[in-house]
Design a protein around this motif. Structure first.
Motif, short mmCIF file in Angstrom:
data_model
loop_
_atom_site.label_atom_id
_atom_site.label_comp_id
_atom_site.label_asym_id
_atom_site.label_seq_id
_atom_site.Cartn_x
_atom_site.Cartn_y
_atom_site.Cartn_z
N UNK A 64 51.27 1.81 82.19
CA UNK A 64 50.32 1.12 82.70
C UNK A 64 49.89 1.35 84.11
N UNK A 65 48.64 1.34 84.38
CA UNK A 65 48.11 1.79 85.58
C UNK A 65 48.80 1.22 86.93
N UNK A 66 49.24 -0.14 86.65
CA UNK A 66 49.82 -0.84 87.84
C UNK A 66 51.21 -0.24 88.17
N UNK A 67 51.64 0.81 87.54
CA UNK A 67 53.00 1.22 87.60
C UNK A 67 53.15 2.17 89.05
N UNK A 68 53.92 1.93 89.75
CA UNK A 68 53.99 2.57 91.01
C UNK A 68 54.34 4.09 90.86
N UNK A 69 54.78 4.49 89.81
CA UNK A 69 55.31 5.83 89.56
C UNK A 69 54.13 6.54 89.35
N UNK A 70 53.63 7.88 89.70
CA UNK A 70 52.54 8.60 89.74
C UNK A 70 52.88 9.53 88.23
N UNK A 71 54.02 9.80 87.98
CA UNK A 71 54.12 10.72 86.66
C UNK A 71 54.23 9.88 85.52
N UNK A 72 53.61 10.15 84.33
CA UNK A 72 53.76 9.37 83.14
C UNK A 72 55.18 9.43 82.55
N UNK A 73 55.50 8.47 82.07
CA UNK A 73 56.70 8.55 81.09
C UNK A 73 56.42 9.36 79.98
N UNK A 74 57.10 10.52 79.53
CA UNK A 74 56.78 11.35 78.51
C UNK A 74 57.90 11.17 77.34
N UNK A 75 58.80 10.19 77.22
CA UNK A 75 59.56 10.05 76.44
C UNK A 75 60.12 8.44 76.38
N UNK A 113 52.58 8.68 57.87
CA UNK A 113 51.90 9.63 58.23
C UNK A 113 52.27 10.14 59.71
N UNK A 114 52.23 9.35 60.62
CA UNK A 114 52.57 9.48 61.85
C UNK A 114 53.97 10.28 61.78
N UNK A 115 54.98 9.55 61.61
CA UNK A 115 56.34 9.87 61.50
C UNK A 115 56.55 11.43 60.82
N UNK A 116 55.85 11.64 59.79
CA UNK A 116 55.83 12.81 58.89
C UNK A 116 55.38 13.99 59.89
N UNK A 117 54.25 13.79 60.43
CA UNK A 117 53.55 14.65 61.62
C UNK A 117 54.39 14.98 62.65
N UNK A 118 55.11 14.16 63.13
CA UNK A 118 56.29 14.24 64.38
C UNK A 118 57.26 15.11 63.87
N UNK A 119 57.71 14.79 62.59
CA UNK A 119 58.97 15.80 61.92
C UNK A 119 58.38 16.98 61.95
N UNK A 120 57.30 17.22 61.32
CA UNK A 120 56.68 18.51 61.00
C UNK A 120 56.58 19.17 62.19
N UNK A 121 55.71 18.68 63.23
CA UNK A 121 55.64 19.51 64.52
C UNK A 121 56.81 19.84 65.16
N UNK A 122 57.98 18.95 65.01
CA UNK A 122 59.49 19.60 65.71
C UNK A 122 59.84 20.68 64.89
N UNK A 123 59.82 20.47 63.52
CA UNK A 123 60.30 21.51 62.62
C UNK A 123 59.60 22.94 62.88
N UNK A 132 57.61 22.37 75.56
CA UNK A 132 56.53 21.31 75.24
C UNK A 132 57.08 20.43 74.17
N UNK A 133 58.33 20.33 74.00
CA UNK A 133 58.90 19.53 72.74
C UNK A 133 58.48 18.20 73.00
N UNK A 134 58.33 17.52 74.06
CA UNK A 134 58.01 16.13 74.30
C UNK A 134 56.59 15.65 74.03
N UNK A 135 55.65 16.71 74.53
CA UNK A 135 54.22 16.67 74.19
C UNK A 135 53.83 16.70 72.62
N UNK A 136 54.56 17.78 72.14
CA UNK A 136 54.37 17.98 70.49
C UNK A 136 54.72 16.88 69.90
#
Length: 185
Positions: A64-75, A113-123, A132-136
């Protein structure tokens, strides 16, 4: 059938307020893991990955924007660290837990479909693009996330879109303007 919004702003406002349900069995497993002091954040995050709605809620709150940390949580592990277990538990308690069959079939289908896409992308890409694993992973899992509240709130629109666009071959943009008032993309 409830009346659907017709403008982008109205859609965004309404869909942002939707609380997506989670299957009660999955919700309980995650809740127990959060309360189990023997579990590591990694173990809890891995359990949460099986529930796209839980992952979405926690990542949104951690970033959320109100979060004081500038880097987004990526995982989810970063989100759990940022939020803490007590805030995570409070967020979990706000998520509706329903029997799996009470969750509309269309929403379950989109999330599978979303879970399957994440599994396929990981594979396909995890070894080659390890940096780039987290982003993918999260990009694949959450790609359809903007559609989840739409499908949950208006499953009949998804069914009609599917029949007209995929079944009858009508142009997607035309059908979306008729059904939603705006194009999906």
């Amino acid at each position: 059938m409830k009346t659907a919004p017709r403008t982008l702003d109205a859609w965004l406002k309404q869909l942002d307020s939707v609380r997506l349900p989670v299957a009660s069995a999955q919700h309980e497993r995650v809740r127990k893991a959060v309360l189990d002091s023997r579990r590591s954040l990694r173990e809890i995050a891995e359990l949460m990955q099986d529930s796209p709605a839980i992952a979405l809620v926690l990542l949104r709150e951690a970033n959320r924007k109100g979060n004081s940390l500038s880097e987004p949580a990526e995982s989810l592990e970063q989100a759990l660290t940022r939020l803490g277990l007590s805030r995570t538990e409070a967020l979990l308690n706000q998520i509706p837990a329903l029997d799996e069959l009470q969750i509309p079939r269309e929403l379950r289908q989109m999330q599978l479909i979303s879970l399957h896409a994440a599994q396929q992308a990981g594979g396909l890409f995890a070894n080659r693009l390890a940096r780039l694993w987290q982003e993918i992973h999260w990009g694949s899992l959450l790609f359809f996330a903007p559609l989840w509240p739409l499908v949950y709130s208006y499953p009949q629109l998804f069914t009609e879109w599917e029949q007209r666009v995929l079944g009858k071959g009508e142009p997607a943009a035309q059908v979306e303007r008729e059904l939603l008032g705006v194009p999906l993309l």
